[in-house]
Design a protein around this motif. Structure first.
Motif, PDB file in Angstrom:
ATOM      1  N   PRO A 109       0.833  -1.213   0.000  1.00  0.00           N
ATOM      2  CA  PRO A 109       0.000   0.000   0.000  1.00  0.00           C
ATOM      3  C   PRO A 109       0.865   1.260   0.000  1.00  0.00           C
ATOM      4  CG  PRO A 109      -0.693  -1.548   1.701  1.00  0.00           C
ATOM      5  CD  PRO A 109       0.628  -2.030   1.201  1.00  0.00           C
ATOM      6  N   ASP A 110       0.406   2.299  -0.670  1.00  0.00           N
ATOM      7  CA  ASP A 110       1.106   3.589  -0.710  1.00  0.00           C
ATOM      8  C   ASP A 110       0.564   4.465   0.421  1.00  0.00           C
ATOM      9  OD1 ASP A 110       2.317   5.963  -1.219  1.00  0.00           O
ATOM     10  OD2 ASP A 110       1.634   6.148  -3.296  1.00  0.00           O
ATOM     11  N   VAL A 111       1.373   4.661   1.493  1.00  0.00           N
ATOM     12  CA  VAL A 111       0.909   5.430   2.653  1.00  0.00           C
ATOM     13  C   VAL A 111       1.616   6.778   2.755  1.00  0.00           C
ATOM     14  CG1 VAL A 111       0.265   3.376   3.965  1.00  0.00           C
ATOM     15  CG2 VAL A 111       2.593   4.289   4.165  1.00  0.00           C
ATOM     16  N   THR A 112       2.333   7.211   1.696  1.00  0.00           N
ATOM     17  CA  THR A 112       2.982   8.524   1.735  1.00  0.00           C
ATOM     18  C   THR A 112       1.930   9.614   1.887  1.00  0.00           C
ATOM     19  OG1 THR A 112       2.957   8.597  -0.682  1.00  0.00           O
ATOM     20  CG2 THR A 112       4.976   7.805   0.368  1.00  0.00           C
ATOM     21  N   GLN A 113       2.308  10.674   2.575  1.00  0.00           N
ATOM     22  CA  GLN A 113       1.468  11.812   2.922  1.00  0.00           C
ATOM     23  C   GLN A 113       0.505  11.514   4.069  1.00  0.00           C
ATOM     24  OE1 GLN A 113       2.264  14.749   1.495  1.00  0.00           O
ATOM     25  NE2 GLN A 113       3.809  13.504   0.435  1.00  0.00           N
ATOM     26  N   MET A 114       0.442  10.256   4.516  1.00  0.00           N
ATOM     27  CA  MET A 114      -0.404   9.915   5.648  1.00  0.00           C
ATOM     28  C   MET A 114       0.357  10.248   6.937  1.00  0.00           C
ATOM     29  SD  MET A 114      -2.193   6.198   6.572  1.00  0.00           S
ATOM     30  CE  MET A 114      -3.081   6.046   5.037  1.00  0.00           C
ATOM     31  N   LEU A 115      -0.362  10.503   8.010  1.00  0.00           N
ATOM     32  CA  LEU A 115       0.268  10.721   9.306  1.00  0.00           C
ATOM     33  C   LEU A 115       0.885   9.422   9.817  1.00  0.00           C
ATOM     34  CD1 LEU A 115      -2.342  13.047  11.043  1.00  0.00           C
ATOM     35  CD2 LEU A 115      -0.074  13.684  10.207  1.00  0.00           C
ATOM     36  N   ARG A 116       2.006   9.568  10.546  1.00  0.00           N
ATOM     37  CA  ARG A 116       2.789   8.405  10.972  1.00  0.00           C
ATOM     38  C   ARG A 116       1.941   7.385  11.729  1.00  0.00           C
ATOM     39  NH1 ARG A 116       8.121   8.341  14.996  1.00  0.00           N
ATOM     40  NH2 ARG A 116       7.854   6.169  15.691  1.00  0.00           N
ATOM     41  N   ASP A 117       1.188   7.840  12.748  1.00  0.00           N
ATOM     42  CA  ASP A 117       0.460   6.878  13.568  1.00  0.00           C
ATOM     43  C   ASP A 117      -0.603   6.144  12.767  1.00  0.00           C
ATOM     44  OD1 ASP A 117      -1.047   9.137  13.255  1.00  0.00           O
ATOM     45  OD2 ASP A 117      -1.914   9.098  15.280  1.00  0.00           O
ATOM     46  N   ASP A 170      10.067  20.203   5.037  1.00  0.00           N
ATOM     47  CA  ASP A 170       9.138  21.333   5.079  1.00  0.00           C
ATOM     48  C   ASP A 170       7.680  20.902   5.170  1.00  0.00           C
ATOM     49  OD1 ASP A 170      11.307  22.931   4.910  1.00  0.00           O
ATOM     50  OD2 ASP A 170      11.070  23.444   2.788  1.00  0.00           O
ATOM     51  N   THR A 171       7.426  19.620   5.327  1.00  0.00           N
ATOM     52  CA  THR A 171       6.050  19.132   5.501  1.00  0.00           C
ATOM     53  C   THR A 171       5.732  19.103   6.987  1.00  0.00           C
ATOM     54  OG1 THR A 171       6.883  16.870   5.497  1.00  0.00           O
ATOM     55  CG2 THR A 171       6.081  17.748   3.411  1.00  0.00           C
ATOM     56  N   PRO A 172       4.439  19.078   7.350  1.00  0.00           N
ATOM     57  CA  PRO A 172       4.073  19.077   8.772  1.00  0.00           C
ATOM     58  C   PRO A 172       4.685  17.889   9.498  1.00  0.00           C
ATOM     59  CG  PRO A 172       2.167  19.584   7.428  1.00  0.00           C
ATOM     60  CD  PRO A 172       3.246  19.193   6.484  1.00  0.00           C
ATOM     61  N   PRO A 173       5.069  18.078  10.748  1.00  0.00           N
ATOM     62  CA  PRO A 173       5.676  16.986  11.524  1.00  0.00           C
ATOM     63  C   PRO A 173       4.750  15.770  11.578  1.00  0.00           C
ATOM     64  CG  PRO A 173       5.874  19.073  12.691  1.00  0.00           C
ATOM     65  CD  PRO A 173       4.985  19.332  11.528  1.00  0.00           C
ATOM     66  N   GLY A 174       5.376  14.564  11.497  1.00  0.00           N
ATOM     67  CA  GLY A 174       4.609  13.321  11.585  1.00  0.00           C
ATOM     68  C   GLY A 174       4.089  12.833  10.251  1.00  0.00           C
ATOM     69  N   THR A 175       4.405  13.538   9.141  1.00  0.00           N
ATOM     70  CA  THR A 175       3.918  13.128   7.824  1.00  0.00           C
ATOM     71  C   THR A 175       4.882  12.129   7.191  1.00  0.00           C
ATOM     72  OG1 THR A 175       2.869  15.270   7.478  1.00  0.00           O
ATOM     73  CG2 THR A 175       3.255  13.928   5.538  1.00  0.00           C
ATOM     74  N   VAL A 176       4.341  11.023   6.637  1.00  0.00           N
ATOM     75  CA  VAL A 176       5.173  10.052   5.919  1.00  0.00           C
ATOM     76  C   VAL A 176       5.560  10.661   4.577  1.00  0.00           C
ATOM     77  CG1 VAL A 176       5.294   7.756   4.905  1.00  0.00           C
ATOM     78  CG2 VAL A 176       4.052   8.104   7.049  1.00  0.00           C
ATOM     79  N   ILE A 177       6.870  10.861   4.349  1.00  0.00           N
ATOM     80  CA  ILE A 177       7.309  11.504   3.102  1.00  0.00           C
ATOM     81  C   ILE A 177       7.925  10.506   2.124  1.00  0.00           C
ATOM     82  CG2 ILE A 177       7.617  13.763   4.152  1.00  0.00           C
ATOM     83  CD1 ILE A 177      10.589  13.196   4.385  1.00  0.00           C
ATOM     84  N   ALA A 178       8.208   9.275   2.588  1.00  0.00           N
ATOM     85  CA  ALA A 178       8.752   8.244   1.690  1.00  0.00           C
ATOM     86  C   ALA A 178       8.568   6.891   2.338  1.00  0.00           C
ATOM     87  CB  ALA A 178      10.232   8.509   1.397  1.00  0.00           C
ATOM     88  N   ASN A 220       9.138  -6.469   5.564  1.00  0.00           N
ATOM     89  CA  ASN A 220       9.553  -5.254   6.261  1.00  0.00           C
ATOM     90  C   ASN A 220       9.270  -4.042   5.380  1.00  0.00           C
ATOM     91  OD1 ASN A 220      10.600  -6.699   8.456  1.00  0.00           O
ATOM     92  ND2 ASN A 220      12.556  -7.016   7.403  1.00  0.00           N
ATOM     93  N   VAL A 221       8.831  -2.947   5.988  1.00  0.00           N
ATOM     94  CA  VAL A 221       8.623  -1.699   5.264  1.00  0.00           C
ATOM     95  C   VAL A 221       9.204  -0.561   6.109  1.00  0.00           C
ATOM     96  CG1 VAL A 221       6.282  -1.504   6.193  1.00  0.00           C
ATOM     97  CG2 VAL A 221       6.933  -0.153   4.221  1.00  0.00           C
ATOM     98  N   ARG A 222      10.029   0.272   5.480  1.00  0.00           N
ATOM     99  CA  ARG A 222      10.678   1.384   6.169  1.00  0.00           C
ATOM    100  C   ARG A 222       9.984   2.684   5.767  1.00  0.00           C
ATOM    101  NH1 ARG A 222      15.438   2.022   8.775  1.00  0.00           N
ATOM    102  NH2 ARG A 222      16.057  -0.090   8.181  1.00  0.00           N
ATOM    103  N   LEU A 223       9.512   3.442   6.758  1.00  0.00           N
ATOM    104  CA  LEU A 223       8.839   4.713   6.525  1.00  0.00           C
ATOM    105  C   LEU A 223       9.754   5.855   6.932  1.00  0.00           C
ATOM    106  CD1 LEU A 223       5.260   3.974   7.950  1.00  0.00           C
ATOM    107  CD2 LEU A 223       6.123   3.600   5.628  1.00  0.00           C
ATOM    108  N   THR A 224       9.864   6.856   6.052  1.00  0.00           N
ATOM    109  CA  THR A 224      10.597   8.082   6.377  1.00  0.00           C
ATOM    110  C   THR A 224       9.579   9.139   6.759  1.00  0.00           C
ATOM    111  OG1 THR A 224      12.334   7.500   4.811  1.00  0.00           O
ATOM    112  CG2 THR A 224      12.233   9.798   5.549  1.00  0.00           C
ATOM    113  N   VAL A 225       9.727   9.674   7.994  1.00  0.00           N
ATOM    114  CA  VAL A 225       8.712  10.566   8.550  1.00  0.00           C
ATOM    115  C   VAL A 225       9.338  11.940   8.794  1.00  0.00           C
ATOM    116  CG1 VAL A 225       7.135  10.949  10.478  1.00  0.00           C
ATOM    117  CG2 VAL A 225       7.524   8.623   9.621  1.00  0.00           C
ATOM    118  N   SER A 226       8.596  12.987   8.455  1.00  0.00           N
ATOM    119  CA  SER A 226       9.067  14.360   8.683  1.00  0.00           C
ATOM    120  C   SER A 226       8.997  14.705  10.169  1.00  0.00           C
ATOM    121  CB  SER A 226       8.210  15.351   7.888  1.00  0.00           C
ATOM    122  OG  SER A 226       8.503  16.677   8.287  1.00  0.00           O
ATOM    123  N   ARG A 227      10.087  15.328  10.672  1.00  0.00           N
ATOM    124  CA  ARG A 227      10.025  15.850  12.035  1.00  0.00           C
ATOM    125  C   ARG A 227       9.806  17.360  12.017  1.00  0.00           C
ATOM    126  NH1 ARG A 227      15.723  14.288  12.166  1.00  0.00           N
ATOM    127  NH2 ARG A 227      17.047  16.102  11.714  1.00  0.00           N
TER     128      ARG A 227
END
Length: 647
Positions: free
Chosen positions: A514-522, A543-551, A565-572
């Protein structure tokens, strides 16, 4: 008069199901009764055909076919047909009972109606006819008597298909026209043909009558009215009543054009035009118009709610009420105006007398020959394509002993219709001989086999063995069915379909990430863990809001396996010194509004709620459900900003 004393059907239980309570109408083709459906415990209207029609096998066959077609027509402005059957000599139709009155009753009481009120009656009539035209049905006898106004203000049309069924009778051979003369289109008068444009013509005449209080043509005889339909153009309503809007004149003129090609193509086309005219008409009645509403409350069934008066035989020229359905010879109609000289008529009568005398002589000779040959033989009647019950009854009425054989499948002959007879039609046999009728079992049907979980090759083999063909093959993601195996079929497993028809297959494309980019981390983490994936999180400044999955890795849409396994990159959040666009704008900051939390709601409801709150909405399909599983952003956002939802 008490109908229980004069009508033998009253008190009778038709077909063991419909207990006839009272007669509520009688016309030339049928009588209508109030009855109780004892099986379903509901009140119905039962239309029983008069014996002159019920004894005609051609009419009965066509009547059954038309009843089936009309029963399939489900529309709020059409009187619903529930059932059709025969009980001895009675051929009947069971219909929805509609307490109220006919449009003819309203016209008699009110006279002409205000323009908007007239259109508000015609528009639902056109809606009913439009649905019929799209289903391939033509009414052929549209008139105020066949329009019912219910006690709660609804408009319903009755008697679909009856005129067409009458065309099949022995009474209506070449040269006979069928319909109600005041509403009959030129092509019905001259050629006996009717299509959707003929119904449009009749509605145009009816609208003229609602607006003016009278029909456009009057005459001493039905023939004089028919002549004017063929040779004159219907006047515009404003020529009779001066305060009619030009748009209504144009609508009536278009619907009643003598050339069918210049009329609206069907009732739906006229409906569009009528709605537009209604939209532009003033809502306040003009001076001189009657503003009272159509009185329908408290009425009982009209004296003739399904009125079907008729001329019963060619040659009977006694005038009948202009609004009754008629069966009338078309001869001599168009050669001269009906008011012309009578000398030709007298001459034709004398010619017919001589011809009739000659026919009597020929008949006498033939009768003598038959008598001396003792009338021993008769011919097997043609019963093919007739309902098996009706055909058996008709043959027994002619003195045959009838045996019904085992039904056989046939792709062309409908179920319960006669497929063949033995001996064949036209064979000379002894009177009272035995004939065997073979009914059709209809097209052979087979159930769709269960092929879920099979490979495409094995599914094709199973479907072929069942006598079916594979149609379209499509793919879909699945986390329960392995890649390359069948997920489902269309039609569904077990559904009976015609032999040799096609079955569509849906093949699993395997488990897709599933493509979960742009979704909130939790939200993303919870969703992926519920799907069985092992989630790892990396954070980075962005520059995206904190907690947003960017990749994410693997990327959305790539093939994967359960438990991967899936690795999520999240904006802080952005580095120090970054400001959101609205932070330095006091007006825009003051315009921040709460974002409704629409998670777990239906997608359509969620979209409506967000839009109502002043936001734009984008959607992304994750798992193909119709429930929202993720939303971003939450909290407060400027009005007009875009909210993303996942489902």
């Amino acid at each position: 008069m008490d109908t229980t004393l004069t009508d033998p059907i009253v008190g009778h239980v038709l077909d063991g199901r419909y207990r006839v309570e009272s007669r509520i109408a009688r016309g030339g083709m049928a009588s209508v009764y109030l009855a109780l459906d004892v099986r379903l415990d509901r009140t119905v209207a039962v239309k029983v055909m008069h014996h002159t029609l019920a004894e005609d096998p051609q009419f009965v066959r066509r009547f059954i076919g038309e009843a089936r077609s009309v029963a399939s027509l489900s529309h709020p402005n059409v009187v619903q047909v529930f059932d059709q059957g025969t009980d001895g000599k009675h051929v009947y139709l069971s219909m929805e009972y509609v307490p109220g009155r006919t449009l003819r009753d309203v016209l008699r009481k009110r006279g002409r109606l205000p323009a908007r009120e007239a259109l508000e009656i015609v528009i639902p009539v056109l809606a009913a006819l439009g649905a019929a035209h799209q289903a391939g049905l033509v009414h052929r006898d549209v008139k105020p008597e066949n329009v019912l106004l219910t006690d709660d203000g609804r408009v319903k049309v009755v008697d679909f298909g009856l005129a067409r069924a009458v065309e099949a009778t022995n009474q209506t051979k070449t040269g006979i026209m069928i319909g109600t003369i005041g509403y009959m289109s030129p092509e019905q008068v001259t050629a006996g043909v009717a299509d959707s444009r003929s119904d449009v013509y009749a509605v145009g005449i009816m609208l003229f009558e609602l607006l003016t209080g009278r029909q456009p043509y009057e005459g001493d005889t039905p023939m004089s009215v028919a002549y004017r339909h063929v040779h004159d153009s219907v006047p515009v309503p404003s020529a009779v009543v001066g305060d009619i809007a030009p748009q209504l004149d144009a609508l009536v003129a278009a619907a009643t054009d003598r050339d069918p090609a210049r009329r609206p193509s069907d009732a739906t086309a006229m409906l569009v035009a009528a709605v537009e005219v209604h939209r532009v008409l003033p809502k306040t009645p003009k001076a001189g118009q009657h503003a009272a509403p159509v009185p329908v409350s408290g009425a009982t069934m009209p004296a003739q709610p399904y009125s079907t008066g008729q001329y019963l035989a060619p040659g009977h020229h006694t005038p009948a009420p202009a609004n009754h359905t008629m069966i009338q010879p078309r001869t001599d109609l168009l050669t001269a105006p009906p008011d012309g000289p009578r000398r030709g008529v007298l001459k034709r009568r004398s010619t017919w007398f001589i011809a009739g005398l000659a026919l009597l002589m020929v008949a006498g000779v033939a009768l003598t020959g038959w008598w001396f040959s003792q009338g021993r033989y008769t011919k097997v009647p043609d019963l093919l394509n007739q309902n098996i019950t009706v055909a058996k009854h008709a043959a027994e009425q002619q003195g045959f002993i009838v045996t019904v054989g085992k039904a056989r499948f046939d792709d062309r002959v409908e179920k319960d219709m006669v497929l063949e007879s033995d001996p064949v039609a036209g064979t000379e046999v002894d009177k009272g001989a035995r004939i065997t009728l073979i009914p059709s079992a209809g097209p052979e049907t087979v159930p769709v086999p269960k092929v879920q979980g099979l490979s495409e090759a094995d599914a094709r083999e199973a479907i072929g063995k069942a006598g079916l063909n594979v149609g379209r093959v499509s793919k879909t993601a699945s986390d329960t069915v392995a890649r390359g195996l069948i997920v489902k079929t269309s039609p569904d497993v077990g559904k009976r379909v015609r032999k040799n028809s096609t079955v569509n297959l849906v093949v699993s494309a395997g488990l897709l990430m599933p493509d979960v980019t742009q979704m909130l981390r939790d939200q993303a983490e919870q969703f992926l863990r519920e799907k069985g994936f092992n989630v790892q999180i990396d954070e980075t400044a962005d520059d995206t809001p904190p907690g947003t999955v960017i990749a994410q890795d693997p990327a959305g849409g790539s093939e994967t396996v359960a438990g991967a396994n899936v690795r999520l990159t999240v904006s802080r959040g952005p580095d120090q010194g970054f400001h959101w666009p609205w932070e330095n704008n006091g007006d825009q900051q003051a315009n921040l509004i709460d974002v409704p939390d629409v998670r777990f709601k239906a997608v359509q409801d969620a979209q409506n709620e967000l839009k109502a709150a002043g936001f734009k909405v984008k959607t992304r399909n994750l798992v193909g459900t119709q429930r929202v599983v993720g939303e971003q952003p939450l909290g407060q956002q400027p009005a007009g900003s875009t909210i993303m939802i996942w489902h």
